[in-house]
Design an enzyme around this catalytic site. Structure first.
Site, PDB file in Angstrom:
ATOM      1  N   ASN A  61      20.231 132.581 -58.351  1.00  0.00           N
ATOM      2  CA  ASN A  61      18.779 132.793 -58.254  1.00  0.00           C
ATOM      3  C   ASN A  61      18.356 133.850 -56.967  1.00  0.00           C
ATOM      4  O   ASN A  61      18.964 133.321 -55.836  1.00  0.00           O
ATOM      5  CB  ASN A  61      18.033 131.574 -58.476  1.00  0.00           C
ATOM      6  N   ALA A  62      17.652 134.838 -57.442  1.00  0.00           N
ATOM      7  CA  ALA A  62      17.426 135.989 -56.017  1.00  0.00           C
ATOM      8  C   ALA A  62      16.812 135.284 -55.010  1.00  0.00           C
ATOM      9  O   ALA A  62      17.113 135.400 -54.003  1.00  0.00           O
ATOM     10  CB  ALA A  62      16.474 136.979 -56.814  1.00  0.00           C
ATOM     11  N   ASP A  93      14.548 144.897 -58.041  1.00  0.00           N
ATOM     12  CA  ASP A  93      14.178 145.395 -59.481  1.00  0.00           C
ATOM     13  C   ASP A  93      13.954 144.225 -60.346  1.00  0.00           C
ATOM     14  O   ASP A  93      14.856 144.199 -61.353  1.00  0.00           O
ATOM     15  CB  ASP A  93      15.125 146.428 -59.760  1.00  0.00           C
ATOM     16  N   ASP A 139      22.601 138.708 -59.015  1.00  0.00           N
ATOM     17  CA  ASP A 139      21.928 138.588 -60.457  1.00  0.00           C
ATOM     18  C   ASP A 139      22.245 137.040 -60.842  1.00  0.00           C
ATOM     19  O   ASP A 139      23.276 136.504 -60.367  1.00  0.00           O
ATOM     20  CB  ASP A 139      22.442 139.394 -61.522  1.00  0.00           C
ATOM     21  N   SER A 140      21.361 136.543 -61.561  1.00  0.00           N
ATOM     22  CA  SER A 140      21.334 135.351 -62.168  1.00  0.00           C
ATOM     23  C   SER A 140      22.604 135.181 -63.269  1.00  0.00           C
ATOM     24  O   SER A 140      22.930 134.126 -63.881  1.00  0.00           O
ATOM     25  CB  SER A 140      20.173 134.385 -62.541  1.00  0.00           C
ATOM     26  N   ARG A 168      16.558 155.991 -59.552  1.00  0.00           N
ATOM     27  CA  ARG A 168      17.868 156.022 -58.854  1.00  0.00           C
ATOM     28  C   ARG A 168      18.084 157.297 -58.469  1.00  0.00           C
ATOM     29  O   ARG A 168      18.654 157.429 -57.330  1.00  0.00           O
ATOM     30  CB  ARG A 168      18.790 155.383 -60.045  1.00  0.00           C
ATOM     31  N   CYS A 219       8.089 145.824 -62.746  1.00  0.00           N
ATOM     32  CA  CYS A 219       7.723 146.341 -64.490  1.00  0.00           C
ATOM     33  C   CYS A 219       6.457 145.417 -65.208  1.00  0.00           C
ATOM     34  O   CYS A 219       6.489 145.480 -66.139  1.00  0.00           O
ATOM     35  CB  CYS A 219       8.915 146.338 -64.868  1.00  0.00           C
TER      36      CYS A 219
HETATM   37  N1  SAH Z   1      18.054 146.672 -61.763  1.00  0.00           N
HETATM   38  C1  SAH Z   1      18.409 146.677 -63.205  1.00  0.00           C
HETATM   39  C2  SAH Z   1      17.481 145.954 -64.331  1.00  0.00           C
HETATM   40  C3  SAH Z   1      17.291 144.526 -63.601  1.00  0.00           C
HETATM   41  S1  SAH Z   1      16.755 143.673 -65.185  1.00  0.00           S
HETATM   42  C4  SAH Z   1      18.777 148.224 -63.661  1.00  0.00           C
HETATM   43  O1  SAH Z   1      18.189 149.004 -62.894  1.00  0.00           O
HETATM   44  O2  SAH Z   1      19.906 148.206 -64.603  1.00  0.00           O
HETATM   45  C5  SAH Z   1      16.400 142.033 -64.370  1.00  0.00           C
HETATM   46  C6  SAH Z   1      17.569 141.284 -64.074  1.00  0.00           C
HETATM   47  O3  SAH Z   1      17.300 140.196 -63.298  1.00  0.00           O
HETATM   48  C7  SAH Z   1      18.541 140.874 -65.158  1.00  0.00           C
HETATM   49  O4  SAH Z   1      19.867 141.132 -65.214  1.00  0.00           O
HETATM   50  C8  SAH Z   1      18.262 139.304 -64.856  1.00  0.00           C
HETATM   51  O5  SAH Z   1      19.484 138.706 -65.273  1.00  0.00           O
HETATM   52  C9  SAH Z   1      18.038 139.180 -63.507  1.00  0.00           C
HETATM   53  N2  SAH Z   1      17.234 137.995 -63.289  1.00  0.00           N
HETATM   54  C10 SAH Z   1      16.143 137.234 -63.899  1.00  0.00           C
HETATM   55  N3  SAH Z   1      15.609 136.380 -63.126  1.00  0.00           N
HETATM   56  C11 SAH Z   1      16.412 136.260 -62.136  1.00  0.00           C
HETATM   57  C12 SAH Z   1      16.508 135.560 -60.966  1.00  0.00           C
HETATM   58  N4  SAH Z   1      15.457 134.451 -60.719  1.00  0.00           N
HETATM   59  N5  SAH Z   1      17.269 135.681 -59.948  1.00  0.00           N
HETATM   60  C13 SAH Z   1      18.359 136.703 -60.101  1.00  0.00           C
HETATM   61  N6  SAH Z   1      18.503 137.605 -60.861  1.00  0.00           N
HETATM   62  C14 SAH Z   1      17.627 137.401 -61.983  1.00  0.00           C
END
Ligand code: SAH
Length: 398
Positions: free
Chosen positions: A279-280, A300, A253-254, A214, A340
């Site tokens: 859903n992303a 991410d 975010d979901s 970040r 990750c």
């Molecule tokens: N970017 C964040 C960490 C992300 S963790 C940071 O730096 O703090 C992953 C996130 O993705 C979680 O909040 C989870 O709710 C979300 N997530 C998981 N599957 C998803 C999907 N299919 N679509 C959207 N969000 C999703």
């Protein structure tokens, strides 16, 4: 001195990897005739020796796990006891105090800090821990005492809900170990403050592994940028961008609960962002169809690949996500693409980005290839400790 400690003897040649610095013993490496694993109690402490009875290390054992022993100490005179754990914790703390001005960081990163199976994250005077192995579970009281002695925090919370516990036949468990532990944690990152949920949050509540990335973002960002933060959780990336000159930011975010925290965190820092609970993949497709454009897209996502067998499907998911991101970028844009998943190599991720570029007629230049923050140090003998990839890319048209 520690002659009363039971012995775990390895087969011939199986001492090589251990001598090279790796702390894990696999169950097929044990000389089961000399020291039957089945006779060792889960969580017991042993002296690991070679086929020629040479001392290799003090370890804890789980006879039911594939990784049946993990070495914690290699000094024959220093047993695996509370003194060793307190020492490891002090050494881990010394590094973090050098790395950070403020007490917000990953304090212990398992094997990389010589404490296999243990994670401790620090939120000021609150510590949140995760135990992943039966052996570390058996040492829980010693860890709690070490935390009290070395840090004297207000409270320690065990958030033992990691999937890794399954492999050790451990049940999930969440409870206050000692002290007062609030429902919400505070995080200070640079000049920004965030709140994040403890019990209902992801992992221990925060992703300290991305803190350094970040900060990197602020170097590549430009004033007036429109930012899309995909899989934003509580908005750490988006808010960092807004605080460093971005004109607008939208979080996808979901989890509606995570997004509510993102909005709150923005407001608490005098900023404003938009949220999209979806859903992303679907959301990015819809934004593209609506003609939306961004100058910066941050990807991410959670680990799409948890097991080796998920690799082909996971690779396709990373490629698809990157493709959707490229479609949303303006003529000149910045893509921050992270993974990750340990099982997705850095090369696999750059190949996914390049595949997406070809498919969308974009030209990608990788400006920086980064990994996890230094409070998640890599153990050079254990590839699994290097898991996070982050590419900072300039994107133009072909
Ligand atoms: N970017 C964040 C960490 C992300 S963790 C940071 O730096 O703090 C992953 C996130 O993705 C979680 O909040 C989870 O709710 C979300 N997530 C998981 N599957 C998803 C999907 N299919 N679509 C959207 N969000 C999703």
């Amino acid at each position: 001195m520690s002659n009363e400690v039971p012995v775990l003897k390895l087969k011939r040649g199986e001492d090589r990897r251990i001598r090279a610095g790796h702390p894990w013993v696999f169950s097929n490496e044990v000389d089961n005739d000399a020291t039957p694993l089945a006779k060792i109690a889960p969580g017991a402490i042993v002296r690991v020796v070679s086929d020629r009875d040479q001392f290799l290390g003090h370890a804890y054992v789980n006879p039911h796990a594939l990784i049946c022993a993990r070495i914690v100490g290699r000094d024959a005179e220093q047993g695996l006891d509370r003194a060793l754990i307190a020492h490891r914790l002090s050494v881990a703390l010394a590094l973090r105090e050098r790395l950070s001005r403020e007490p917000y960081y990953r304090l212990v990163f398992g094997e990389s800090d010589g404490l296999p199976g243990l994670v401790l994250d620090r939120y000021g005077d609150i510590i949140v821990g995760q135990i992943a192995t039966r052996g570390m579970e058996a040492l829980r009281t010693e860890v709690e005492e070490a935390v009290r002695t070395v840090l004297a925090p207000k409270g320690l919370f065990w958030k033992n809900d990691t999937g890794a516990r399954d492999l050790e036949q451990l049940e999930p468990d969440a409870h206050v170990a000692f002290g007062d532990v609030p429902e919400e944690l505070t995080v200070v990152e640079g000049a920004l403050r965030f709140v994040t949920p403890l019990r209902t949050g992801q992992k221990t509540g925060w992703f300290y592994d991305q803190t350094a990335n970040r900060a990197r973002l602020t170097r590549y960002l430009w004033a007036g940028a429109r930012v899309l933060d995909v899989c934003s959780y509580v908005g750490a990336w988006a808010i960092t961008a807004l605080a460093h000159g971005a004109r607008s930011a939208r979080c996808i975010d979901s989890s509606g609960a995570a997004l509510a925290y993102a909005s709150r965190n923005a407001a608490a820092n005098g900023l404003e962002l938009e949220t999209l609970e979806a859903n992303a993949f679907d959301a990015m497709k819809a934004l593209h169809e609506q003609g939306e454009q961004y100058d910066v897209v941050i990807l991410d996502p959670p680990a799409f690949i948890k097991r080796k067998k998920d690799i082909p499907q996971g690779q396709a998911a990373y490629r698809k996500l990157n493709q959707l991101a490229l479609n949303l970028l303006a003529r000149e844009g910045l893509l921050v693409s992270c993974s990750c998943s340990y099982h997705l190599s850095a090369e696999d991720l750059s190949a996914a980005i390049q595949g997406a570029a070809r498919h969308t007629g974009r030209f990608v230049q990788i400006l920086e290839a980064a990994g996890q923050s230094p409070d998640h140090p890599v153990h050079p003998a254990i590839p699994e400790t290097r898991y996070l990839k982050a590419y900072f890319c300039r994107v133009t048209r072909e």
